[in-house]
Design a protein around this motif. Structure first.
Motif, PDB file in Angstrom:
ATOM      1  N   UNK A 139     -22.939  -0.628  15.572  1.00 22.11           N
ATOM      2  CA  UNK A 139     -22.063   0.687  14.856  1.00 22.11           C
ATOM      3  C   UNK A 139     -20.620   0.054  14.700  1.00 22.11           C
ATOM      4  N   UNK A 140     -20.283  -0.696  15.603  1.00 22.19           N
ATOM      5  CA  UNK A 140     -18.701  -1.059  15.775  1.00 22.19           C
ATOM      6  C   UNK A 140     -18.506  -2.140  14.575  1.00 22.19           C
ATOM      7  N   UNK A 141     -19.676  -2.930  14.107  1.00 21.60           N
ATOM      8  CA  UNK A 141     -19.077  -3.845  13.218  1.00 21.60           C
ATOM      9  C   UNK A 141     -18.939  -3.510  11.906  1.00 21.60           C
ATOM     10  N   UNK A 142     -17.903  -3.772  11.313  1.00 20.85           N
ATOM     11  CA  UNK A 142     -17.868  -3.421   9.750  1.00 20.85           C
ATOM     12  C   UNK A 142     -18.820  -4.278   9.191  1.00 20.85           C
ATOM     13  N   UNK A 143     -19.485  -3.461   7.981  1.00 21.94           N
ATOM     14  CA  UNK A 143     -19.057  -2.513   7.302  1.00 21.94           C
ATOM     15  C   UNK A 143     -19.266  -1.034   8.019  1.00 21.94           C
ATOM     16  N   UNK A 144     -19.933  -0.837   9.158  1.00 21.95           N
ATOM     17  CA  UNK A 144     -19.799   0.181  10.109  1.00 21.95           C
ATOM     18  C   UNK A 144     -18.660   0.655  10.378  1.00 21.95           C
ATOM     19  N   UNK A 145     -18.210   2.104  10.458  1.00 17.00           N
ATOM     20  CA  UNK A 145     -16.906   2.544  10.836  1.00 17.00           C
ATOM     21  C   UNK A 145     -16.615   2.811  12.420  1.00 17.00           C
ATOM     22  N   UNK A 146     -17.279   2.050  13.208  1.00 19.30           N
ATOM     23  CA  UNK A 146     -17.287   2.517  14.770  1.00 19.30           C
ATOM     24  C   UNK A 146     -15.769   2.083  15.234  1.00 19.30           C
TER      25      UNK A 146
END
Length: 215
Positions: free
Chosen positions: A131-138
């Motif tokens: 969840x922290x890795x883009x493309x996720x927004x974390x």
């Protein structure tokens, strides 16, 4: 008993570092920036501080945010760590050099977040779709919590569509894509950042955020 060493790592693959001591009121928007390929020239997994070179195009945008009183937050994927190309100590040295070069130009960053997780990694960093890795927004959401940001009115600049997707998923309304093309994706406006006119548009948007928060 020896004192516990405090590092910016909040978990094995996530770095969250507050830079400087500038204090911001709550509910400000931020300028989110990718690092490699946006702030500095991307040399393919940068690992030598001596080779770091800034992209001058981004300096006036950071300066505009500093002048407007808007936090500047770096959000960077660092899969080179997961892949074993270098470790967090090398990341710290390279990132320190990036910040030093920015400071030499009179511009400043307020927070750095980095994610090392990647499906091609080894050991605990071998995580797919973290969840922290883009493309996720974390990373954007975490910065939003720590700095009490207004994410909706924040801006993001990056050189990959993953940066734009992360911005959209975090609830931002627009972003600037280095050497990309303008587009609208699910209500998120992608602005191109290719020439001086595009840069002027970004700076105008940053200055407008500063004016909105002083009114």
């Amino acid at each position: 008993m020896a004192d516990k060493v405090v590092t910016p790592l909040t978990e094995p693959g996530v770095w969250v570092e507050r830079i400087g001591d500038r204090v911001f009121p709550e509910r400000l928007p931020a300028l989110f920036l990718d690092r490699d390929g946006t702030i500095n020239v991307d040399t393919d997994y940068p690992s030598d501080p001596a080779e770091i070179e800034l992209r001058p195009q981004m300096l006036p945008a950071i300066a505009a945010a500093n002048h407007a009183g808007i936090p500047v937050v770096v959000v960077t994927n660092q899969s080179g760590i997961a892949r074993g190309y270098f470790d967090w100590s090398v990341f710290a040295a390279v990132n320190g050099r990036v910040l030093e070069l920015l400071n030499d130009q009179g511009v400043f960053v307020d927070m750095v977040l980095a994610c090392a997780y990647h499906e091609a990694g080894v050991g605990p960093l071998a995580v797919a779709d973290h969840p922290m890795r883009k493309p996720n927004p974390g990373m954007l959401i975490e910065a939003g919590k720590r700095l009490a940001l207004d994410l909706r009115h924040s801006l993001i600049v990056g050189d990959k569509l993953a940066d734009m997707h992360a911005g959209r998923r975090a609830g931002l309304a627009q972003g600037w894509l280095v050497d990309g093309e303008a587009a609208i994706q699910r209500g998120f406006a992608i602005r191109r950042l290719q020439d001086d006119d595009d840069l002027a548009g970004l700076i105008t948007a940053i200055e407008a955020l500063g004016r909105d928060n002083r009114s």
